[in-house]
Motif scaffolding. Sequence first.
Motif, PDB file in Angstrom:
ATOM      1  N   ILE A  85       0.850  -1.188   0.000  1.00 48.70           N
ATOM      2  CA  ILE A  85       0.000   0.000   0.000  1.00 48.70           C
ATOM      3  C   ILE A  85       0.886   1.238   0.000  1.00 48.70           C
ATOM      4  N   TYR A  86       0.786   2.028  -1.063  1.00 47.82           N
ATOM      5  CA  TYR A  86       1.528   3.288  -1.165  1.00 47.82           C
ATOM      6  C   TYR A  86       0.543   4.415  -0.851  1.00 47.82           C
ATOM      7  N   GLU A  87       0.882   5.212   0.156  1.00 47.00           N
ATOM      8  CA  GLU A  87      -0.050   6.251   0.576  1.00 47.00           C
ATOM      9  C   GLU A  87       0.686   7.492   1.068  1.00 47.00           C
ATOM     10  N   ASP A  88      -0.002   8.616   0.972  1.00 45.58           N
ATOM     11  CA  ASP A  88       0.521   9.906   1.420  1.00 45.58           C
ATOM     12  C   ASP A  88      -0.408  10.382   2.533  1.00 45.58           C
ATOM     13  N   PHE A  89       0.155  10.834   3.642  1.00 42.90           N
ATOM     14  CA  PHE A  89      -0.669  11.142   4.810  1.00 42.90           C
ATOM     15  C   PHE A  89      -1.566  12.363   4.644  1.00 42.90           C
ATOM     16  N   ILE A  90      -1.379  13.150   3.585  1.00 47.22           N
ATOM     17  CA  ILE A  90      -2.280  14.278   3.359  1.00 47.22           C
ATOM     18  C   ILE A  90      -3.297  13.969   2.263  1.00 47.22           C
ATOM     19  N   CYS A  91      -3.241  12.770   1.718  1.00 49.28           N
ATOM     20  CA  CYS A  91      -4.102  12.360   0.613  1.00 49.28           C
ATOM     21  C   CYS A  91      -5.487  11.937   1.120  1.00 49.28           C
ATOM     22  N   PRO A  92      -6.551  12.669   0.759  1.00 49.99           N
ATOM     23  CA  PRO A  92      -7.896  12.301   1.215  1.00 49.99           C
ATOM     24  C   PRO A  92      -8.315  10.919   0.739  1.00 49.99           C
ATOM     25  N   GLY A  93      -7.925  10.557  -0.490  1.00 46.66           N
ATOM     26  CA  GLY A  93      -8.273   9.235  -0.990  1.00 46.66           C
ATOM     27  C   GLY A  93      -7.640   8.122  -0.180  1.00 46.66           C
ATOM     28  N   CYS A  94      -6.433   8.372   0.317  1.00 42.66           N
ATOM     29  CA  CYS A  94      -5.767   7.369   1.155  1.00 42.66           C
ATOM     30  C   CYS A  94      -6.524   7.167   2.461  1.00 42.66           C
ATOM     31  N   ARG A  95      -6.967   8.269   3.005  1.00 44.98           N
ATOM     32  CA  ARG A  95      -7.746   8.170   4.246  1.00 44.98           C
ATOM     33  C   ARG A  95      -9.039   7.392   4.004  1.00 44.98           C
ATOM     34  N   GLN A  96      -9.671   7.644   2.875  1.00 43.17           N
ATOM     35  CA  GLN A  96     -10.911   6.944   2.569  1.00 43.17           C
ATOM     36  C   GLN A  96     -10.680   5.444   2.424  1.00 43.17           C
ATOM     37  N   VAL A  97      -9.599   5.083   1.726  1.00 46.50           N
ATOM     38  CA  VAL A  97      -9.291   3.664   1.552  1.00 46.50           C
ATOM     39  C   VAL A  97      -8.988   3.017   2.901  1.00 46.50           C
ATOM     40  N   GLU A  98      -8.241   3.724   3.746  1.00 49.23           N
ATOM     41  CA  GLU A  98      -7.943   3.188   5.067  1.00 49.23           C
ATOM     42  C   GLU A  98      -9.225   2.989   5.867  1.00 49.23           C
ATOM     43  N   THR A  99     -10.138   3.925   5.745  1.00 52.88           N
ATOM     44  CA  THR A  99     -11.398   3.834   6.496  1.00 52.88           C
ATOM     45  C   THR A  99     -12.261   2.679   6.009  1.00 52.88           C
ATOM     46  N   THR A 100     -12.324   2.507   4.687  1.00 58.71           N
ATOM     47  CA  THR A 100     -13.228   1.488   4.139  1.00 58.71           C
ATOM     48  C   THR A 100     -12.619   0.086   4.135  1.00 58.71           C
ATOM     49  N   THR A 101     -11.314  -0.001   3.886  1.00 52.65           N
ATOM     50  CA  THR A 101     -10.700  -1.336   3.782  1.00 52.65           C
ATOM     51  C   THR A 101      -9.951  -1.750   5.046  1.00 52.65           C
ATOM     52  N   GLY A 102      -9.801  -0.822   5.991  1.00 58.97           N
ATOM     53  CA  GLY A 102      -9.058  -1.138   7.212  1.00 58.97           C
ATOM     54  C   GLY A 102      -9.524  -2.399   7.909  1.00 58.97           C
ATOM     55  N   PRO A 103     -10.842  -2.549   8.162  1.00 54.22           N
ATOM     56  CA  PRO A 103     -11.322  -3.769   8.825  1.00 54.22           C
ATOM     57  C   PRO A 103     -11.041  -5.035   8.002  1.00 54.22           C
ATOM     58  N   THR A 104     -11.139  -4.906   6.668  1.00 58.22           N
ATOM     59  CA  THR A 104     -10.866  -6.063   5.806  1.00 58.22           C
ATOM     60  C   THR A 104      -9.397  -6.459   5.900  1.00 58.22           C
ATOM     61  N   ILE A 105      -8.521  -5.470   5.880  1.00 58.47           N
ATOM     62  CA  ILE A 105      -7.088  -5.750   6.007  1.00 58.47           C
ATOM     63  C   ILE A 105      -6.788  -6.415   7.334  1.00 58.47           C
ATOM     64  N   THR A 106      -7.380  -5.904   8.390  1.00 58.16           N
ATOM     65  CA  THR A 106      -7.166  -6.498   9.720  1.00 58.16           C
ATOM     66  C   THR A 106      -7.621  -7.951   9.733  1.00 58.16           C
ATOM     67  N   GLY A 107      -8.771  -8.214   9.131  1.00 57.04           N
ATOM     68  CA  GLY A 107      -9.276  -9.585   9.078  1.00 57.04           C
ATOM     69  C   GLY A 107      -8.365 -10.514   8.297  1.00 57.04           C
ATOM     70  N   LEU A 108      -7.842 -10.045   7.176  1.00 62.04           N
ATOM     71  CA  LEU A 108      -6.935 -10.859   6.362  1.00 62.04           C
ATOM     72  C   LEU A 108      -5.617 -11.128   7.098  1.00 62.04           C
TER      73      LEU A 108
END
Length: 242
Positions: A85-108
């Motif tokens: 996962i390549y991300e920039d801490f000021i990137c709104p899209g990165c935050r959105q992906v972290e919010t939506t896929t975070g639980p899935t990543i944790t589960g995997l």
Amino acid sequence: MSKGVKERTKAKQVVREQLARERRRTVTLWTTVGVIAVLVIAGLVGWGVAAGQAKDTAGKLTVPPSAVDDGTAFARGSGPVTVDIYEDFICPGCRQVETTTGPTITGLVQAGKVTVRYHPIAILDRYSTTQYSTRAASASAAAADGGKFLEFHDALFAQQPPEGGAGLDDAKLIEIGRSVGLTDEAFADAVNGKKYKAWATKVTDTASARGVVSTPTVFVAGKPLERPTPDALTAAVEAAGA
């Protein structure tokens, strides 16, 4: 000896003594000037060396000991399928992906299916007035030194500043670090001293060389994931695992 001769002799002696005193004063004066000059030069040299050392430290590439993938990422989990996962801490899209896929990543991760490698890059410095992307990526590396990369990573996205502003200042980054358990001075010193600034630049350059031109960018088993949604991520991991 006549009185006149005696007086002339005495006068000459007085003159000689005065000249001797003047010579001694002159020698003392120039000796003092010389000492002061040496001290000034030594001070300037010392300052120059110190300034050079500070410059060298600020520009020195220091790789975080816990970094993986040629020192460019921080790993989570130990499953057979690698998710980058390549991300920039000021990137709104990165935050959105972290919010939506975070639980899935944790589960995997908990299911032992994936090894997630987070690459904090800085391609959006132009969207802040203080190079926030670089400073935040650098701070995340310092957090990794304290064993709190993921916690700090999540906290940075939770408190993400808007694009176009100054971003969070170093004092705020240190405060966030303390809130996740980075309470020793090593973290604060690393943030204030820009310990990992050169590293953040290297990670960004490496990502660019790998074809990463925007954030977020996600690879599953080396293949780009076009839409990093929970379902797409799960399907890609299952396909790679099969």
